[in-house]
Scaffold this motif. Structure first.
Motif, PDB file in Angstrom:
ATOM      1  N   ALA A  97       1.455  -1.262  -0.150  1.00  0.00           N
ATOM      2  CA  ALA A  97       0.051  -0.206   0.278  1.00  0.00           C
ATOM      3  C   ALA A  97       1.052   0.779   0.103  1.00  0.00           C
ATOM      4  O   ALA A  97       2.190   1.302   0.740  1.00  0.00           O
ATOM      5  CB  ALA A  97      -1.159  -0.133   1.449  1.00  0.00           C
TER       6      ALA A  97
ATOM      7  N   VAL B 180       0.777   5.286   1.366  1.00  0.00           N
ATOM      8  CA  VAL B 180       0.616   6.447   2.857  1.00  0.00           C
ATOM      9  C   VAL B 180       0.807   7.328   2.054  1.00  0.00           C
ATOM     10  O   VAL B 180       1.822   7.883   1.954  1.00  0.00           O
ATOM     11  CB  VAL B 180       0.863   5.460   3.893  1.00  0.00           C
ATOM     12  CG1 VAL B 180      -0.049   6.224   5.001  1.00  0.00           C
ATOM     13  CG2 VAL B 180       0.502   4.056   4.280  1.00  0.00           C
TER      14      VAL B 180
ATOM     15  N   THR C  21      -1.577  -3.234   3.676  1.00  0.00           N
ATOM     16  CA  THR C  21      -2.138  -3.053   3.631  1.00  0.00           C
ATOM     17  C   THR C  21      -2.828  -5.051   4.552  1.00  0.00           C
ATOM     18  O   THR C  21      -2.373  -5.544   3.391  1.00  0.00           O
ATOM     19  CB  THR C  21      -3.584  -3.596   2.662  1.00  0.00           C
ATOM     20  OG1 THR C  21      -3.698  -1.822   2.327  1.00  0.00           O
ATOM     21  CG2 THR C  21      -5.006  -3.594   3.394  1.00  0.00           C
TER      22      THR C  21
ATOM     23  N   THR D  75      -9.788  -5.597   7.671  1.00  0.00           N
ATOM     24  CA  THR D  75      -7.998  -4.841   6.832  1.00  0.00           C
ATOM     25  C   THR D  75      -7.759  -3.969   7.974  1.00  0.00           C
ATOM     26  O   THR D  75      -8.627  -3.191   8.569  1.00  0.00           O
ATOM     27  CB  THR D  75      -8.519  -4.641   5.883  1.00  0.00           C
ATOM     28  OG1 THR D  75      -9.263  -3.573   5.514  1.00  0.00           O
ATOM     29  CG2 THR D  75      -8.970  -5.620   4.681  1.00  0.00           C
ATOM     30  N   SER D  76      -6.698  -3.854   8.178  1.00  0.00           N
ATOM     31  CA  SER D  76      -5.553  -2.494   8.348  1.00  0.00           C
ATOM     32  C   SER D  76      -4.900  -1.488   7.369  1.00  0.00           C
ATOM     33  O   SER D  76      -4.049  -2.794   7.149  1.00  0.00           O
ATOM     34  CB  SER D  76      -5.506  -2.442  10.190  1.00  0.00           C
ATOM     35  OG  SER D  76      -4.836  -1.348  10.468  1.00  0.00           O
ATOM     36  N   THR D  77      -4.824  -0.699   6.628  1.00  0.00           N
ATOM     37  CA  THR D  77      -3.443  -0.032   5.894  1.00  0.00           C
ATOM     38  C   THR D  77      -2.766   0.886   6.933  1.00  0.00           C
ATOM     39  O   THR D  77      -3.100   1.326   7.804  1.00  0.00           O
ATOM     40  CB  THR D  77      -4.035   0.560   5.351  1.00  0.00           C
ATOM     41  OG1 THR D  77      -5.252   0.226   4.145  1.00  0.00           O
ATOM     42  CG2 THR D  77      -3.061   1.068   3.854  1.00  0.00           C
ATOM     43  N   GLN D  78      -1.591   0.356   7.329  1.00  0.00           N
ATOM     44  CA  GLN D  78      -0.489   1.410   7.861  1.00  0.00           C
ATOM     45  C   GLN D  78       0.455   1.392   7.424  1.00  0.00           C
ATOM     46  O   GLN D  78       0.826   1.014   6.208  1.00  0.00           O
ATOM     47  CB  GLN D  78      -0.107   0.398   9.352  1.00  0.00           C
ATOM     48  CG  GLN D  78      -0.087  -1.541   9.205  1.00  0.00           C
ATOM     49  CD  GLN D  78      -0.298  -2.382  10.538  1.00  0.00           C
ATOM     50  OE1 GLN D  78      -1.538  -1.690  11.163  1.00  0.00           O
ATOM     51  NE2 GLN D  78       0.166  -2.580  10.960  1.00  0.00           N
TER      52      GLN D  78
END
Length: 169
Positions: free
Chosen positions: A51, A53, A121, A132-135
């Motif tokens: 991903a 950010v 992600t 889901t978690s995007t970091q």
């Protein structure tokens, strides 16, 4: 002297144009989160996808503008003084400093307000629910399997790295 000023501005932009991504990861905590109780759960990571950010870079831009103004003013004043010759007039120094400061500020303003950093992600299963978690982070920090999810605030998901990236040579 022009080369020194140009090199200083380029160096300043290079140093302040980037966000320190080491402070964005899920395993980096604000000092206010230390020594406080945090909710934690184990989750099953099902997949990890790359991903991007977008991160606020306003502080680095302000720093670049300040450093650019200072370097430009000093460099411009020196150039203005040299161009004025041996006369003991300060007009060239003041004008050079003013123009240099404006140029340095403009150069610092070229730093972007937002920068894009590497992220992941993570699709995970919590109980029977798929989430889901995007970091911010690197793919190599995570692997499928059990991981720890820590929440310091409502709706926050900090899935802790459950893998180690290979050391760069």
């Amino acid at each position: 002297m022009k080369k020194i000023i140009s090199l200083s501005i380029v160096t300043m932009l290079a140093l302040t144009g980037c966000v320190d991504t080491n402070t964005l990861g899920s395993d980096v905590y604000d000092v206010n989160d230390l020594n406080t109780q945090q909710d934690a759960k184990t989750v099953q990571i099902l997949s990890i996808m790359p991903a991007k950010v977008a991160v606020d870079n306003t502080e680095a831009k302000r720093t670049a503008q300040g450093i650019g103004t200072l370097l430009g003013a000093v460099g411009g004043a020196i150039l203005g003084n040299k161009m004025g010759g041996r006369r003991h007039e300060t007009g060239g120094t003041v004008a050079g400093g003013t123009v240099g400061a404006a140029g340095g500020y403009a150069a610092g303003s070229m730093v972007k307000d937002k920068v894009v950093v590497e992220g992941v992600t993570i699709a995970y299963k919590q109980g029977t629910k798929l989430k889901t978690s995007t970091q911010a982070g690197r793919m190599c920090q995570f692997k499928e399997g059990t991981a720890l999810l820590i929440s310091t605030r409502t709706k926050e998901t900090r899935i802790q790295p459950n893998a180690v990236c290979p050391k760069e040579k």
